[in-house]
Every structure is written in structure tokens, then in C-alpha cells.
Design a protein around this motif. Sequence first.
Motif, PDB file in Angstrom:
ATOM      1  N   ALA A  77      30.223  -2.624  18.062  1.00  0.00           N
ATOM      2  CA  ALA A  77      29.599  -1.631  18.881  1.00  0.00           C
ATOM      3  C   ALA A  77      28.122  -2.031  18.652  1.00  0.00           C
ATOM      4  CB  ALA A  77      29.654  -0.541  17.402  1.00  0.00           C
ATOM      5  N   LEU A  78      27.812  -2.560  18.324  1.00  0.00           N
ATOM      6  CA  LEU A  78      25.814  -2.602  18.443  1.00  0.00           C
ATOM      7  C   LEU A  78      26.124  -3.419  20.314  1.00  0.00           C
ATOM      8  CD1 LEU A  78      22.935  -2.843  18.488  1.00  0.00           C
ATOM      9  CD2 LEU A  78      23.305  -5.131  15.910  1.00  0.00           C
ATOM     10  N   ALA A  79      26.722  -5.174  19.276  1.00  0.00           N
ATOM     11  CA  ALA A  79      26.747  -5.813  20.881  1.00  0.00           C
ATOM     12  C   ALA A  79      27.409  -4.724  22.008  1.00  0.00           C
ATOM     13  CB  ALA A  79      28.017  -6.948  20.381  1.00  0.00           C
ATOM     14  N   ASN A  80      28.399  -4.185  22.378  1.00  0.00           N
ATOM     15  CA  ASN A  80      29.037  -2.878  23.311  1.00  0.00           C
ATOM     16  C   ASN A  80      27.488  -2.234  24.085  1.00  0.00           C
ATOM     17  OD1 ASN A  80      31.600  -4.548  23.153  1.00  0.00           O
ATOM     18  ND2 ASN A  80      32.741  -2.798  21.622  1.00  0.00           N
ATOM     19  N   LYS A  81      26.486  -1.605  22.204  1.00  0.00           N
ATOM     20  CA  LYS A  81      26.496  -0.406  23.349  1.00  0.00           C
ATOM     21  C   LYS A  81      24.784  -1.288  24.286  1.00  0.00           C
ATOM     22  CE  LYS A  81      24.363   3.526  23.108  1.00  0.00           C
ATOM     23  NZ  LYS A  81      24.212   4.413  22.550  1.00  0.00           N
ATOM     24  N   LEU A  82      24.521  -2.757  23.024  1.00  0.00           N
ATOM     25  CA  LEU A  82      23.603  -3.046  23.961  1.00  0.00           C
ATOM     26  C   LEU A  82      23.731  -4.095  25.912  1.00  0.00           C
ATOM     27  CD1 LEU A  82      21.803  -5.196  21.142  1.00  0.00           C
ATOM     28  CD2 LEU A  82      20.952  -2.790  22.382  1.00  0.00           C
ATOM     29  N   ALA A 102      27.958 -12.639  19.558  1.00  0.00           N
ATOM     30  CA  ALA A 102      26.605 -13.056  20.403  1.00  0.00           C
ATOM     31  C   ALA A 102      26.892 -13.893  21.831  1.00  0.00           C
ATOM     32  CB  ALA A 102      26.097 -14.049  19.616  1.00  0.00           C
ATOM     33  N   SER A 103      27.587 -14.349  22.283  1.00  0.00           N
ATOM     34  CA  SER A 103      28.246 -14.562  23.186  1.00  0.00           C
ATOM     35  C   SER A 103      28.061 -13.682  24.737  1.00  0.00           C
ATOM     36  CB  SER A 103      29.504 -15.838  23.177  1.00  0.00           C
ATOM     37  OG  SER A 103      30.154 -15.015  22.627  1.00  0.00           O
ATOM     38  N   ARG A 104      28.488 -12.747  24.497  1.00  0.00           N
ATOM     39  CA  ARG A 104      28.588 -11.910  25.295  1.00  0.00           C
ATOM     40  C   ARG A 104      27.536 -11.495  25.558  1.00  0.00           C
ATOM     41  NH1 ARG A 104      31.281  -5.441  24.454  1.00  0.00           N
ATOM     42  NH2 ARG A 104      30.983  -5.222  27.668  1.00  0.00           N
ATOM     43  N   THR A 105      26.119 -10.620  24.647  1.00  0.00           N
ATOM     44  CA  THR A 105      25.198 -10.595  25.272  1.00  0.00           C
ATOM     45  C   THR A 105      24.153 -11.318  25.892  1.00  0.00           C
ATOM     46  OG1 THR A 105      24.333 -11.450  23.085  1.00  0.00           O
ATOM     47  CG2 THR A 105      25.513  -9.465  22.768  1.00  0.00           C
ATOM     48  N   LEU A 128      21.591 -20.706  19.422  1.00  0.00           N
ATOM     49  CA  LEU A 128      23.133 -20.889  20.334  1.00  0.00           C
ATOM     50  C   LEU A 128      22.822 -21.457  21.646  1.00  0.00           C
ATOM     51  CD1 LEU A 128      24.122 -16.898  19.216  1.00  0.00           C
ATOM     52  CD2 LEU A 128      25.346 -19.187  18.219  1.00  0.00           C
ATOM     53  N   ASP A 129      21.640 -21.037  22.661  1.00  0.00           N
ATOM     54  CA  ASP A 129      21.108 -21.521  23.214  1.00  0.00           C
ATOM     55  C   ASP A 129      19.307 -22.567  23.816  1.00  0.00           C
ATOM     56  OD1 ASP A 129      19.358 -19.512  22.824  1.00  0.00           O
ATOM     57  OD2 ASP A 129      19.259 -18.568  24.945  1.00  0.00           O
ATOM     58  N   ASP A 130      19.421 -22.890  24.313  1.00  0.00           N
ATOM     59  CA  ASP A 130      17.967 -23.573  25.011  1.00  0.00           C
ATOM     60  C   ASP A 130      17.519 -23.008  24.143  1.00  0.00           C
ATOM     61  OD1 ASP A 130      19.472 -25.859  25.729  1.00  0.00           O
ATOM     62  OD2 ASP A 130      19.205 -24.497  27.836  1.00  0.00           O
ATOM     63  N   ALA A 141      14.451 -20.172  22.890  1.00  0.00           N
ATOM     64  CA  ALA A 141      16.007 -19.683  22.766  1.00  0.00           C
ATOM     65  C   ALA A 141      16.023 -17.772  22.528  1.00  0.00           C
ATOM     66  CB  ALA A 141      16.562 -19.982  20.792  1.00  0.00           C
ATOM     67  N   ARG A 142      17.010 -16.716  23.634  1.00  0.00           N
ATOM     68  CA  ARG A 142      16.963 -15.351  23.411  1.00  0.00           C
ATOM     69  C   ARG A 142      17.880 -14.377  22.135  1.00  0.00           C
ATOM     70  NH1 ARG A 142      21.160 -15.635  27.840  1.00  0.00           N
ATOM     71  NH2 ARG A 142      21.963 -17.650  27.357  1.00  0.00           N
ATOM     72  N   LEU A 143      18.214 -15.322  20.930  1.00  0.00           N
ATOM     73  CA  LEU A 143      18.751 -14.584  20.026  1.00  0.00           C
ATOM     74  C   LEU A 143      18.304 -16.077  18.857  1.00  0.00           C
ATOM     75  CD1 LEU A 143      22.075 -13.825  20.243  1.00  0.00           C
ATOM     76  CD2 LEU A 143      20.007 -12.072  20.093  1.00  0.00           C
ATOM     77  N   THR A 144      16.882 -15.354  17.800  1.00  0.00           N
ATOM     78  CA  THR A 144      16.907 -16.160  16.609  1.00  0.00           C
ATOM     79  C   THR A 144      17.679 -15.929  15.257  1.00  0.00           C
ATOM     80  OG1 THR A 144      14.533 -16.581  17.905  1.00  0.00           O
ATOM     81  CG2 THR A 144      15.201 -17.190  15.478  1.00  0.00           C
ATOM     82  N   ALA A 145      18.498 -16.482  14.474  1.00  0.00           N
ATOM     83  CA  ALA A 145      19.164 -16.572  13.508  1.00  0.00           C
ATOM     84  C   ALA A 145      17.823 -15.472  12.376  1.00  0.00           C
ATOM     85  CB  ALA A 145      19.744 -17.610  13.042  1.00  0.00           C
TER      86      ALA A 145
END
Length: 363
Positions: A77-82, A102-105, A128-130, A141-145
Amino acid sequence: MLPRRLSQLTAVAVTGLFTAGCTLIGGGDGGDDDASSATTVTLATHDSFAVPQRVLDDFESRSGIRVEVLNQGDAGALANKLVLTKANPVADVAYGIDSTFASRTLAENVFAPYDPPAATEGPQRYALDDAGDHGSGGDGARLTAVDVGDVCVNIDTEWFASRDMPAPRTFADLARPRYSELLVTPSPATSSPGLAFLLATVADRGEDGWQDYWRKLKDGGAQVVSGWSEAYTQEFSGSSGNGPRPIVVSYASSPAAEIGDDGTPRTEALLETCYRQVEYAGVLSGTDRPDEARRVVDFLLSPEFQRTVPENMYVYPARSDIELPGSWQRAAPLPDDPAQLPADEVSEGREQWIEQWRALYEG
């Protein structure tokens, strides 16, 4: 992680479990004047976000940032809202996007590049990305664990011991006739851990074999329920619900909540059945407070916050220099070699696999 979190299983005392839209204000010595001059940063997250109030107060007092927590349901739900609000974001920073969504965002460019300095302390393992130059604080990176929460099959060890019956250990074991009518799992169509279990079977059996495996589970009477809470707290015999089934899909951390008076865990996670779920944080692309949002990401990676995540949210810290509580080291060690599918493969196959599972198991 949410009906998928052990924080909903047990009455562990958590100071600071926040509800939607709750504004969290630091408790420094400055009083109302400091609070009124603080910059407010909205943190969108899942419903299981929790942090001790003293830890949050200290961050707010030191940073001059007031954190407003906006709960958005579970990770999906969080991913969809964002994604739906990316042109006019509901927050400045988000935490709780897990590796199944994560890949969708990323494809939708929801997040802005940011390399937190603390990424070099372990989170870069889950990039997940560069990631660019880790620790530079610049683009990357756009996302950090932030944390890890592996989904694993759990067993009620006392149930098997009392019947002098060997416990299952592997995916293959779960499909054997001797374990018929013993397994309960949340649905992969309606539950994050259920989806992780489905992905684990895809990783284990491959595209050509996972459906046959699920047919064996169905023929063997494996029970599917809507969510984790029903599976674990109602149907599983090893939890407080004392249900009828001694095998359940839950988390690697679950046994830490099931330690008896003698100090021995009553349950065990089968480490050969685990699927790695990682939760990420990132600065939202449309924020007009990017500097403050980055400082909130830095806070989520700080030792002060990372030390709280095992006993407040029942997940493992992403930082490699944070020691787990003693009870976790004994009962709930982080799995060494969990299954994990590449993020782009999950993104490409997720909906198809769910529909195929529906046709097979519900059709």
C-alpha cells in the motif's frame, strides 16, 4: 514488514508506536519556541514503524527537525501511494518500501538519488541501483537499506518433540505426505510474507517447477489464510493462539518472541526455507525539503536508531556493526544464505505468478 510484523504478535512494550498523521516533536530543553521554529519533515511509512520516544526526541532536539509520521498500511500500500502521488508527494521521505515492491518505485522515479555516509557500514550490501561513491553524501542510490526481515517457515518444536516425529527442514520436506495438514501460510495474493514464500518457492523450484510444488502442498492439505496475523496467532500451535497447525510461514525473527520461562525458544525458523526481505528508505523526488529529508534518512541509519529495530519492529538492522540482542543471537540469528530473486525479475514476474497461483490454488 503491518500484519506481517511480529510487533503485532506480542505485547512487547514499545514506547512510541505511532498512528497515522501523528506529529512527533522533540523533547529538548528549548520548549515551545524550539518546537515552533523546527522544520517539519513528513515521513511516509508502514503501520509497523516504531521507535522509542527518547531516541526520536534526541534526534529532533539535535537536528531542529520535527518528524511527522504518516502511516500508509503495509509495504504494498505504501509503494502504491507513493507512485500514485509522485507528482505531488504526500511526504518528504519514505521508509518501509521492501524488496518485493522497490523496483516499481524505482521505475516510476519516486525517489531522488542520495548516498548516506552510513551506507558504507553495511546497507550497501543490499543496494538495488547504482550507488555511486558510497559515503560521499552526493548522488547515487535512490533507496538505502534500513533493515532486513527474512521470511521463513517456522515450526513448533515442542509439538514435534512430544510426538517423537522428525521436524521438516527443507521445501522438499514440506511436501512429503508425513507433513500433510500441518502447514499454514498467508496468501501470496493478500499478504507480504505470503508473497515472499511464493517467491521463495519460485527461487527454489524455478519457473518450470514451482506450480507443481504448490500442487503438492495443496494436495497435502496446506492451509492458506488471508494474512500473517491469522496464520500465526490463530492457526499456528506454537504461538499464544495455540492453533492446530505446527508449521507456519512467518519470519526468521519469530522465535525471539517465543522464548519460554527456561530461556529456550519454543519455535524454530527453518533457515533453508528463508527468503530475504529488505526494507529501504529514500528521499522523495518532489520534496521541497531535500536537505532535511536526507537528515531523516541519516537518522534511520544511525547507530541509535538501528539498535532499536530488533526489539521494536522485529527486524534485523542493515548496519553490520550493530550487535543483536542476546536472545536473538540464541533464538533468531540472521540467516546466512536466504533465497532472493533479482528485483527486476520480481517486478516482471510478480503479478503473473500471483495470478498463476490463484488459478492453481483458488481455482
